[in-house]
Design a protein around this motif. Structure first.
Motif, PDB file in Angstrom:
ATOM      1  N   UNK A  46      40.231 -15.297  20.449  1.00  0.00           N
ATOM      2  CA  UNK A  46      41.221 -15.054  21.533  1.00  0.00           C
ATOM      3  C   UNK A  46      41.096 -13.263  21.933  1.00  0.00           C
ATOM      4  N   UNK A  47      41.000 -13.093  23.166  1.00  0.00           N
ATOM      5  CA  UNK A  47      41.236 -11.728  23.582  1.00  0.00           C
ATOM      6  C   UNK A  47      42.682 -11.050  22.947  1.00  0.00           C
ATOM      7  N   UNK A  48      42.557  -9.971  22.403  1.00  0.00           N
ATOM      8  CA  UNK A  48      43.457  -9.475  21.426  1.00  0.00           C
ATOM      9  C   UNK A  48      44.659  -9.243  22.429  1.00  0.00           C
ATOM     10  N   UNK A  49      44.773  -8.798  23.503  1.00  0.00           N
ATOM     11  CA  UNK A  49      46.099  -8.790  24.199  1.00  0.00           C
ATOM     12  C   UNK A  49      46.862  -9.980  24.286  1.00  0.00           C
ATOM     13  N   UNK A  50      45.964 -11.212  24.518  1.00  0.00           N
ATOM     14  CA  UNK A  50      46.749 -12.106  24.785  1.00  0.00           C
ATOM     15  C   UNK A  50      47.048 -12.718  23.365  1.00  0.00           C
ATOM     16  N   UNK A 100      51.727 -14.268  19.890  1.00  0.00           N
ATOM     17  CA  UNK A 100      52.390 -13.949  18.645  1.00  0.00           C
ATOM     18  C   UNK A 100      53.622 -13.724  18.933  1.00  0.00           C
ATOM     19  N   UNK A 101      54.063 -12.631  20.011  1.00  0.00           N
ATOM     20  CA  UNK A 101      55.250 -12.333  20.368  1.00  0.00           C
ATOM     21  C   UNK A 101      56.149 -13.591  20.829  1.00  0.00           C
ATOM     22  N   UNK A 102      55.821 -14.360  21.383  1.00  0.00           N
ATOM     23  CA  UNK A 102      56.345 -15.720  22.004  1.00  0.00           C
ATOM     24  C   UNK A 102      56.706 -16.833  20.979  1.00  0.00           C
ATOM     25  N   UNK A 132      50.304 -23.900  18.520  1.00  0.00           N
ATOM     26  CA  UNK A 132      50.783 -22.985  19.576  1.00  0.00           C
ATOM     27  C   UNK A 132      49.885 -22.613  20.671  1.00  0.00           C
ATOM     28  N   UNK A 133      48.688 -22.857  20.591  1.00  0.00           N
ATOM     29  CA  UNK A 133      47.838 -22.562  21.522  1.00  0.00           C
ATOM     30  C   UNK A 133      47.755 -23.531  22.635  1.00  0.00           C
ATOM     31  N   UNK A 134      47.924 -25.072  22.250  1.00  0.00           N
ATOM     32  CA  UNK A 134      47.892 -26.180  22.999  1.00  0.00           C
ATOM     33  C   UNK A 134      49.125 -26.146  23.752  1.00  0.00           C
ATOM     34  N   UNK A 135      50.476 -25.809  23.156  1.00  0.00           N
ATOM     35  CA  UNK A 135      51.449 -25.595  23.727  1.00  0.00           C
ATOM     36  C   UNK A 135      51.368 -24.380  25.045  1.00  0.00           C
ATOM     37  N   UNK A 136      50.775 -23.561  24.655  1.00  0.00           N
ATOM     38  CA  UNK A 136      50.666 -22.443  25.457  1.00  0.00           C
ATOM     39  C   UNK A 136      49.828 -22.757  26.733  1.00  0.00           C
TER      40      UNK A 136
END
Length: 562
Positions: free
Chosen positions: A192-196, A201-203, A211-215
């Motif tokens: 994953x691109x670090x910015x993303x 993590x913040x959300x 969490x990835x599938x939810x996003x």
């Protein structure tokens, strides 16, 4: 000049000026409220119509052909096993052949098992009174499983990337004995691109498959993954995601609904890891799946990306296959003992293996029948509520005459069994001119019969106007989108050579970029740089095939994208 002449000239200038203002006002008013995308689309439509109008196009009356209702025969489509290289040859008559996944049986950082096998062969190890050796064949895990399950070619042993393939082979009825649960350590993950990554993590508080599938389902994250019929990491991700949706029943209604919601926002399924990485480089993807050993050896990924492990470990188990004599079983066991010595495990670590040792598999062993059902579910549900509309663009120039065209026909006739009844297809061919053989239509029995008839009627002559054929396919799809806006359009181009007539890539690039229709290309015994260039515009795959493996490769491509 007199005053009357000056007055007349001034009047003309004023009239012209007012006319220009009115024209501009009308133009601005007509574009008022339109997004840039809408304006670009209208401009592209005009350019496409102009390109289309300059092509010599004929339309054939469709003729029905005899359809084959039997399911696709996997074994029949597989090429001769010699297509997959022997990277280590046996040095004695007393040997075993081992299919090995590609990340460890190639060369360089991907050559760990090949180097260890060469050392084994040099060691002249005695097994039951005779010196033993091994033969290593470099072949992707999914493809190897196809050979073994179909019975087309069964080696003495198999070391895939992960245990999932072993379970599927066992479930298919092939006698399978686990000799070693692990030859070398590896882990699949989401890169994953670090910015993303930081935003997730913040959300969500953490990053994992849940969490990835939810996003992704919430359209907050764009990720690609590889074909679960061919890729170890792709298959692992599929079953891990299904398990995330419902760990008690990965094929139950709750899991299926979760998968459909997630899959609806996946931009595309990559046919190859390379295709997926190129999409990530272009900024199209926030993340993608990859093995850690590949990740750690990729200079372009070391900064700016974060690796998050998932699923079952990729520890390269070793299986003995079939009813082997004891001598062969003993060689396989000796080989497993040899390559797991400290010396060769340290070599593996130098090549990126045996890292992330603290990671434990998130899933228990998954039954092989369940895995096959998960693949079938993926095939049925991967396009969600959006059916595919595909136009096949076939090269029938003079150079395709004879065996090339015969194999092309065979690959289309066998590959069409993977197309799916909910989708729509059309067929055009090109040489110096372009012929529409089959307008786009729902792929029911009637359309299938006409597709077979059109393919059987193809004949070769003339030059190669590849990009003219693509323009016609784009026009057919745009007309179809106007009637059925919910479709997902795709173009498949099958060609044996570079364009020598008609439009160039430069002529049509802007239109292709605007419409964002993926163009998958299959180069047939060809130098396909131009085809690769056009596939890369909208992140589609370009495959180079030959007369031996074109049927299998096209079948795989259709299976993934249709």
């Amino acid at each position: 000049m007199g005053n009357r002449s000056k007055f007349f000239l001034l009047s003309v200038i004023i009239v012209v000026f007012v006319f220009v203002l009115v024209y501009l006002g009308v133009t601005l008013t007509s574009n008022l409220g339109k997004s840039k995308t809408q304006v670009d689309s209208e401009d592209a439509s005009k350019r496409l119509s102009k390109l289309y109008s300059n092509i010599s196009i004929s339309t054939e009356t469709p003729v029905k052909g005899q359809i084959d209702l039997n399911p696709a025969d996997l074994g029949e489509s597989l090429p001769d096993i010699s297509k997959f290289p022997i990277t280590v040859d046996n040095s004695t008559d007393h040997f075993v052949e081992i299919f090995s996944s590609t990340e460890k049986s190639g060369t360089g950082v991907d050559g760990w098992l090949a180097e260890a096998a060469n050392e084994f062969n040099k060691a002249n190890i005695d097994v039951n009174g005779k010196p033993a050796s091994v033969k290593i064949r470099n072949i992707a895990s999914g493809t190897a499983a196809d050979y073994i399950k179909s019975g087309k070619y069964v080696p003495d042993a198999f070391t895939p990337s992960n245990e999932l393939w072993g379970e599927m082979i066992l479930a298919s009825g092939v006698k399978t004995q686990l000799v070693s649960k692990r030859l070398v350590g590896n882990v699949p993950g989401i890169v994953i691109a670090k910015v993303k990554y930081d935003a997730l993590v913040d959300k969500y508080g953490s990053v994992n498959v849940k969490t990835v599938t939810e996003a992704i389902a919430n359209n907050e994250f764009s990720m690609g993954y590889t074909d679960p019929f061919a890729s170890s990491t792709g298959l692992n991700f599929l079953v891990t995601a299904l398990n995330t949706f419902d760990s008690s029943d990965i094929l139950g209604e709750k899991a299926v609904q979760g998968f459909e919601k997630f899959q609806a926002n996946v931009p595309f399924i990559a046919s190859t890891t390379l295709q997926m990485r190129e999409a990530a480089k272009s900024g199209m993807l926030d993340g993608f799946v990859l093995e850690y050993q590949t990740y750690v050896n990729a200079a372009d990924l070391k900064s700016g990306y974060v690796f998050t492990p998932f699923g079952v470990r990729h520890d390269s188990p070793l299986y003995a296959l079939g009813d082997l004599p004891q001598d062969k079983l003993d060689i396989i066991k000796k080989f497993a003992d040899f390559v797991t010595q400290d010396k060769y495990q340290e070599l593996a670590q130098e090549k990126g293996f045996n890292s992330l040792e603290e990671y434990e598999s998130e899933l228990a062993v998954v039954d092989g029948n369940l895995l096959s059902s998960a693949q079938k579910l993926w095939k049925e549900k991967k396009n969600g509520s959006k059916p595919i509309a595909a136009v096949f663009v076939t090269d029938v120039s003079g150079s395709m005459d004879g065996e090339p065209l015969n194999r092309l026909k065979e690959s289309l006739l066998k590959g069409q069994k993977y197309l799916g009844k909910d989708n729509s297809i059309g067929l055009v061919s090109y040489s110096s001119d372009v012929t529409i053989h089959l307008p786009i239509g729902k792929y029911d029995t009637n359309q299938q019969s006409m597709f077979v008839g059109a393919v059987n009627g193809l004949h070769a002559s003339g030059g190669t106007a590849t990009f003219d054929g693509i323009v016609v396919a784009l026009k057919l799809l745009q007309d179809e989108l106007a009637v059925n806006p919910n479709i997902k359009p795709i173009i498949f181009v099958l060609s044996d050579g570079e364009t020598n007539e008609g439009y160039s890539l430069k002529d049509i690039r802007e239109v292709v970029e605007t419409y964002k229709i993926p163009i998958y290309t299959v180069g047939y015994n060809a130098n396909i740089k131009a085809l690769q260039s056009i596939s890369s515009i909208n992140e589609a795959a370009s495959i180079n095939a030959d007369t031996d493996d074109v049927v299998y490769k096209i079948g795989n491509l259709f299976n993934v994208q249709m």
